[in-house]
Design an enzyme around this catalytic site. Sequence first.
Site, PDB file in Angstrom:
ATOM      1  N   HIS A  40      33.950  37.952  80.109  1.00  0.00           N
ATOM      2  CA  HIS A  40      33.702  36.961  79.050  1.00  0.00           C
ATOM      3  C   HIS A  40      32.386  36.222  79.310  1.00  0.00           C
ATOM      4  O   HIS A  40      31.614  35.968  78.378  1.00  0.00           O
ATOM      5  CB  HIS A  40      34.847  35.943  79.005  1.00  0.00           C
ATOM      6  CG  HIS A  40      36.043  36.398  78.215  1.00  0.00           C
ATOM      7  ND1 HIS A  40      35.948  36.883  76.934  1.00  0.00           N
ATOM      8  CD2 HIS A  40      37.365  36.428  78.534  1.00  0.00           C
ATOM      9  CE1 HIS A  40      37.153  37.189  76.482  1.00  0.00           C
ATOM     10  NE2 HIS A  40      38.032  36.925  77.438  1.00  0.00           N
ATOM     11  N   HIS A  55      38.132  40.172  84.294  1.00  0.00           N
ATOM     12  CA  HIS A  55      38.208  39.959  82.846  1.00  0.00           C
ATOM     13  C   HIS A  55      37.473  38.675  82.454  1.00  0.00           C
ATOM     14  O   HIS A  55      36.706  38.662  81.478  1.00  0.00           O
ATOM     15  CB  HIS A  55      39.679  39.883  82.427  1.00  0.00           C
ATOM     16  CG  HIS A  55      39.897  39.438  81.011  1.00  0.00           C
ATOM     17  ND1 HIS A  55      40.109  40.323  79.969  1.00  0.00           N
ATOM     18  CD2 HIS A  55      39.948  38.190  80.454  1.00  0.00           C
ATOM     19  CE1 HIS A  55      40.263  39.637  78.841  1.00  0.00           C
ATOM     20  NE2 HIS A  55      40.170  38.340  79.118  1.00  0.00           N
ATOM     21  N   GLU A  56      37.697  37.608  83.193  1.00  0.00           N
ATOM     22  CA  GLU A  56      37.025  36.346  82.874  1.00  0.00           C
ATOM     23  C   GLU A  56      35.522  36.437  83.101  1.00  0.00           C
ATOM     24  O   GLU A  56      34.730  35.870  82.347  1.00  0.00           O
ATOM     25  CB  GLU A  56      37.629  35.207  83.702  1.00  0.00           C
ATOM     26  CG  GLU A  56      39.114  34.959  83.452  1.00  0.00           C
ATOM     27  CD  GLU A  56      39.444  34.711  81.991  1.00  0.00           C
ATOM     28  OE1 GLU A  56      38.573  34.240  81.245  1.00  0.00           O
ATOM     29  OE2 GLU A  56      40.579  35.013  81.596  1.00  0.00           O
ATOM     30  N   GLU A  81      38.642  39.820  73.234  1.00  0.00           N
ATOM     31  CA  GLU A  81      39.577  40.140  74.316  1.00  0.00           C
ATOM     32  C   GLU A  81      39.543  41.626  74.653  1.00  0.00           C
ATOM     33  O   GLU A  81      39.573  42.008  75.828  1.00  0.00           O
ATOM     34  CB  GLU A  81      40.998  39.705  73.940  1.00  0.00           C
ATOM     35  CG  GLU A  81      41.227  38.207  73.934  1.00  0.00           C
ATOM     36  CD  GLU A  81      40.903  37.571  75.271  1.00  0.00           C
ATOM     37  OE1 GLU A  81      41.268  38.121  76.321  1.00  0.00           O
ATOM     38  OE2 GLU A  81      40.262  36.501  75.256  1.00  0.00           O
TER      39      GLU A  81
END
Length: 310
Positions: free
Chosen positions: A134, A130-131, A200
């Site tokens: 980003h 997930h990071e 998100e």
Amino acid sequence: MNYLRTAMLLAGLTALFMGVGYLIGGAGGAMIALVIAAATNLFTYWNSDRMVLSMYGAHEVDRSSAPELVGLVAELAARADLPMPRVFLMDEPQPNAFATGRNPENAAVAVTTGLMHQLSREELAGVIAHELAHIKHHDTLLMTVTATIAGAISMLAQFGMFFGGNRDNNGPGIVGSILMMILAPIGAMLVQMAISRTREYAADNLGARIAGQPMWLASALVKIESAAHQVPNFEAERNPATAHMFIINPLSGHGVDNLFATHPSTQNRIAALQQLAAELGAQASPSVGANENYPPRSPWGRSSSRGPWG
């Protein structure tokens, strides 16, 4: 990812900043506000990663000091076709994580000790992926810019109080100044939160695809959400403007999508991940909602329902 919506929200935030400047000092005030915004963002562009990492006392780790963590980040970065980011560890009991850096070539991923202790290897992979999403979306720079502008709006609105009482300087007047001091930061916060929530969802989707199993991230989100209610993050409480950077809001962990939430509701995020899992042909875990581990076989090694570090 709706980039047009994000661009419109960011433009609205910039316009709000200039509008506050205009109310304080007319056209000249708007130009000064624009110059301040440009200078602040230029400084932030080069120093945002060091500022936030230092704020949370994060220390860099490598293959000798944290071989499993760094190895997992390297494996996922390769899958995401990203340069290897720097890896940092925060001595913080609340499980959480964030990414920072002005671009993929100068990025960093920071995780807390609580995250390492409480998540399985598969769940940790979902969080790191997930990071990395980003980073791939260039969100780390965007979110820092929005936080900087939002903070500057609040500062400028308070600064306007010094000029509000004197009508001769074309200021907004004392009543207008009070309203501006209250409403401008709220407006900035709403735009900032809207941008954060949009990003998100996009990072969840891409991160799940990077990891290859959406339910790993879904299970991790439930655990982190639960811990955020029970384990305070005192540094985040002192710096609430950084809350949107974390994978789960470290301040309150509200469970609904409301106007003031920094993140989408965890339930909505899990629902989207379950739908993605079905689309990808993955088996959704019925235990996610019960706050239990989801331990399918990991493509990077053993599967475990315990934390990967002990």
